[in-house]
Design a protein around this motif. Structure first.
Motif, mmCIF file in Angstrom:
data_model
loop_
_atom_site.group_PDB
_atom_site.id
_atom_site.type_symbol
_atom_site.label_atom_id
_atom_site.label_comp_id
_atom_site.label_asym_id
_atom_site.label_seq_id
_atom_site.Cartn_x
_atom_site.Cartn_y
_atom_site.Cartn_z
ATOM 1 N N SER A 1 34.064 54.288 40.690
ATOM 2 C CA SER A 1 34.554 53.312 41.669
ATOM 3 C C SER A 1 34.579 53.898 43.067
ATOM 4 N N TYR B 1 34.709 49.591 38.930
ATOM 5 C CA TYR B 1 34.751 50.006 37.530
ATOM 6 C C TYR B 1 36.203 50.092 37.085
ATOM 7 N N SER B 2 36.557 49.270 36.138
ATOM 8 C CA SER B 2 37.890 49.333 35.547
ATOM 9 C C SER B 2 37.813 48.739 34.155
ATOM 10 N N ASP B 3 38.770 49.089 33.333
ATOM 11 C CA ASP B 3 38.775 48.622 31.955
ATOM 12 C C ASP B 3 39.593 47.343 31.862
ATOM 13 N N GLN C 1 36.050 56.357 35.478
ATOM 14 C CA GLN C 1 36.056 55.058 36.164
ATOM 15 C C GLN C 1 36.464 55.215 37.625
#
Length: 200
Positions: free
Chosen positions: A93, A74-76, A89
Motif C-alpha cells: 500500500s 491493499y487490505s484484507d 499489505q
C-alpha cells in the motif's frame, strides 16, 4: 426538474438549483479543495517527465476523511490478517500510494474546481436560482465530486454501512448533525439522478 438532474438532448444533464443550494454545493466543494490541499508548487520545474516520476506520500493521511478519500490499496476485507501478511499489505500500500496519490489528489482537485467554475458561470433567473446545464464531461466531473463530497460527509458522520444510513433518517431535529445529514442525503439524491442521465 427541481432538485433532480435530467438528461439534455445530445448528452449532458441539467438541474434547477435555488440560491441556497448553489451556495451549499459551492461551499462544500471549496471545503473539499482545502482538505485535499494545494497542487504542485507553481515554481516547480516544468518537466513532464519529472512530474510523472514525482513521489507522493507513502503513509496514509491522518485525517479520517482523507483516509476515506485515499484509502490503502491493499487490505484484507475479511478481517485482521496475520502479522507477516499485514506487514506485506502495508508495504504494498505504501509503494502504491507513493506513485498514485499525487495524481488522485490532482483529479479530485480538478473535479471540485469544475463544480465551482460551473456554478460561478450560472446566470440567475428572475425568481432566484438558476438552471445548471452540464456537458457529458462536466457531468462526469460533477459525479466524481459529488461522490467525494458524500464520502467526506459520511466519514465525518461515521457512516460505515447501510444500517448507519438508516439511523440518519431517525435523527431528531435538534441533533447538531442534522444539517450535515440533510446535505448527505440531498447530495445522494443528486448523485443518483446524475448517474441515471449518464446511463445509455
Amino acid at each position: 426538474m427541481p432538485g433532480t438532474f435530467e438528461p439534455l438532448p445530445g448528452g449532458g444533464a441539467a438541474v434547477a438549483l435555488d440560491d441556497v443550494e448553489i451556495s451549499i454545493i459551492r461551499s462544500l466543494a471549496v471545503q473539499l479543495l482545502e482538505l485535499i490541499g494545494p497542487g504542485p508548487a507553481e515554481d516547480a520545474p516544468d518537466d513532464p517527465l519529472a512530474e510523472l516520476f514525482a513521489e507522493g506520500p507513502s503513509e496514509p493521511p491522518s485525517d479520517p476523511v482523507l483516509r476515506r478519500l485515499f484509502p490503502d490499496a491493499y487490505s484484507d476485507p475479511e478481517g485482521t490478517p496475520e502479522a507477516q501478511e499485514a506487514e506485506e499489505q502495508r508495504a504494498y500500500s505504501s509503494e502504491f500510494r507513493r506513485y498514485t496519490e499525487n495524481d488522485l489528489r490532482a483529479g479530485k482537485r480538478d473535479n471540485a474546481l469544475a463544480v465551482i467554475r460551473t456554478l460561478d458561470a450560472l446566470s440567475p433567473v428572475d425568481d432566484g436560482g438558476a438552471v445548471l446545464k452540464l456537458s457529458v464531461g462536466e457531468s462526469r466531473q460533477w459525479l466524481s465530486s459529488l461522490n467525494d463530497l458524500r464520502l467526506a460527509i459520511g466519514s465525518r458522520l461515521e457512516i460505515t454501512d447501510e444500517e448507519d444510513t438508516d439511523l440518519l433518517y431517525r435523527l431528531p431535529d435538534e441533533d447538531p448533525r442534522k444539517p450535515m445529514v440533510m446535505a448527505y442525503l440531498w447530495l445522494g439524491g443528486l448523485q443518483e439522478t446524475l448517474v441515471s442521465t449518464l446511463m445509455p
